[in-house]
Motif scaffolding. Sequence first.
Motif, PDB file in Angstrom:
ATOM      1  N   ILE A  64      48.461  44.543  40.038  1.00 45.37           N
ATOM      2  CA  ILE A  64      47.934  45.887  39.855  1.00 45.37           C
ATOM      3  C   ILE A  64      48.399  46.329  38.478  1.00 45.37           C
ATOM      4  O   ILE A  64      49.581  46.621  38.278  1.00 45.37           O
ATOM      5  CB  ILE A  64      48.447  46.852  40.952  1.00 45.37           C
ATOM      6  N   GLY A  65      47.463  46.338  37.532  1.00 41.73           N
ATOM      7  CA  GLY A  65      47.820  46.660  36.149  1.00 41.73           C
ATOM      8  C   GLY A  65      48.829  45.665  35.614  1.00 41.73           C
ATOM      9  O   GLY A  65      48.776  44.480  35.914  1.00 41.73           O
ATOM     10  N   LYS A  66      49.752  46.164  34.811  1.00 41.07           N
ATOM     11  CA  LYS A  66      50.812  45.308  34.285  1.00 41.07           C
ATOM     12  C   LYS A  66      52.146  45.668  34.933  1.00 41.07           C
ATOM     13  O   LYS A  66      53.209  45.403  34.388  1.00 41.07           O
ATOM     14  CB  LYS A  66      50.914  45.470  32.768  1.00 41.07           C
ATOM     15  N   GLN A  67      52.077  46.274  36.119  1.00 39.68           N
ATOM     16  CA  GLN A  67      53.272  46.787  36.767  1.00 39.68           C
ATOM     17  C   GLN A  67      53.709  45.997  38.002  1.00 39.68           C
ATOM     18  O   GLN A  67      54.873  45.679  38.144  1.00 39.68           O
ATOM     19  CB  GLN A  67      53.042  48.253  37.192  1.00 39.68           C
ATOM     20  N   ILE A  68      52.764  45.703  38.913  1.00 41.19           N
ATOM     21  CA  ILE A  68      53.128  45.168  40.225  1.00 41.19           C
ATOM     22  C   ILE A  68      52.310  43.913  40.530  1.00 41.19           C
ATOM     23  O   ILE A  68      51.124  43.837  40.231  1.00 41.19           O
ATOM     24  CB  ILE A  68      52.866  46.228  41.323  1.00 41.19           C
ATOM     25  N   THR A  69      52.958  42.953  41.196  1.00 42.27           N
ATOM     26  CA  THR A  69      52.294  41.761  41.689  1.00 42.27           C
ATOM     27  C   THR A  69      52.497  41.698  43.198  1.00 42.27           C
ATOM     28  O   THR A  69      53.614  41.901  43.682  1.00 42.27           O
ATOM     29  CB  THR A  69      52.871  40.486  41.046  1.00 42.27           C
ATOM     30  N   ILE A  70      51.429  41.406  43.938  1.00 42.23           N
ATOM     31  CA  ILE A  70      51.496  41.281  45.394  1.00 42.23           C
ATOM     32  C   ILE A  70      51.072  39.857  45.741  1.00 42.23           C
ATOM     33  O   ILE A  70      50.012  39.392  45.321  1.00 42.23           O
ATOM     34  CB  ILE A  70      50.570  42.301  46.091  1.00 42.23           C
ATOM     35  N   TYR A  71      51.946  39.149  46.494  1.00 39.71           N
ATOM     36  CA  TYR A  71      51.643  37.775  46.881  1.00 39.71           C
ATOM     37  C   TYR A  71      52.196  37.507  48.269  1.00 39.71           C
ATOM     38  O   TYR A  71      52.946  38.305  48.828  1.00 39.71           O
ATOM     39  CB  TYR A  71      52.200  36.779  45.855  1.00 39.71           C
ATOM     40  N   GLU A  72      51.791  36.359  48.824  1.00 39.99           N
ATOM     41  CA  GLU A  72      52.232  35.992  50.166  1.00 39.99           C
ATOM     42  C   GLU A  72      53.058  34.719  50.091  1.00 39.99           C
ATOM     43  O   GLU A  72      52.691  33.764  49.406  1.00 39.99           O
ATOM     44  CB  GLU A  72      51.029  35.768  51.073  1.00 39.99           C
ATOM     45  N   ARG A  73      54.178  34.708  50.787  1.00 40.77           N
ATOM     46  CA  ARG A  73      55.018  33.526  50.865  1.00 40.77           C
ATOM     47  C   ARG A  73      55.566  33.426  52.273  1.00 40.77           C
ATOM     48  O   ARG A  73      56.147  34.375  52.782  1.00 40.77           O
ATOM     49  CB  ARG A  73      56.154  33.591  49.858  1.00 40.77           C
ATOM     50  N   ASN A  74      55.389  32.274  52.888  1.00 40.55           N
ATOM     51  CA  ASN A  74      55.859  32.012  54.257  1.00 40.55           C
ATOM     52  C   ASN A  74      55.386  33.068  55.244  1.00 40.55           C
ATOM     53  O   ASN A  74      56.125  33.496  56.125  1.00 40.55           O
ATOM     54  CB  ASN A  74      57.392  31.905  54.307  1.00 40.55           C
ATOM     55  N   GLY A  75      54.167  33.513  55.081  1.00 42.20           N
ATOM     56  CA  GLY A  75      53.601  34.466  56.019  1.00 42.20           C
ATOM     57  C   GLY A  75      53.999  35.912  55.791  1.00 42.20           C
ATOM     58  O   GLY A  75      53.575  36.798  56.533  1.00 42.20           O
TER      59      GLY A  75
END
Length: 185
Positions: free
Chosen positions: A17-28
């Motif tokens: 989201i922009g250059k501020q936040i990253t959202i990802y999934e790891r191990n569910g």
Amino acid sequence: MAIVKDNFILQLVRGSIGKQITIYERNGQVIMAKKRGPSNKKPTLKQLQARQRMAAAVVKAQQMLADPELKAYYASLAGPGQNAYNMAVKDAYHAPEIEAVEIVDEGVTITVRNEFRVAEVKVNVIDAAGGIVKQGVAIMRRNGVEWHYTAGSLPAGGRIVAVARDLPGNEGVRELAIPEIKQQK
């Protein structure tokens, strides 16, 4: 870093989201973290060496995974959130460690530790002048850690060189000096 729970909107979002936040999934689990950018610092010598070692491990891992039997072996060792590639890189990154070389009766016992399989252990018996007197491959004992090589008589003042090799071809080497035999008067 934050773990997202019970948020319907963020459960479906992946990416930045922009250059501020990253959202990802790891191990569910859905994880939301500050977006990282490239570092402006020059890497240290140790960092460069680690990068080169990792790059070599990745190449070895890719070559090993081309063999379906080895790929199945590494896949069987993978835990949750891991795969055959992760295990192959880990194996290629670490060389086997020879903990001990001992002279036992008419032979040599070599104790080798490695998280994965040790492919072979070779033994060279070298005399005091530096010439190879005997060489051969040790046989693994039932415990999977000790290897035995029947050497027969050993030259006094010489040395034994043991070389353990794992599946990716990494080697661990250890030497043992053969003690001088004191003559009885």
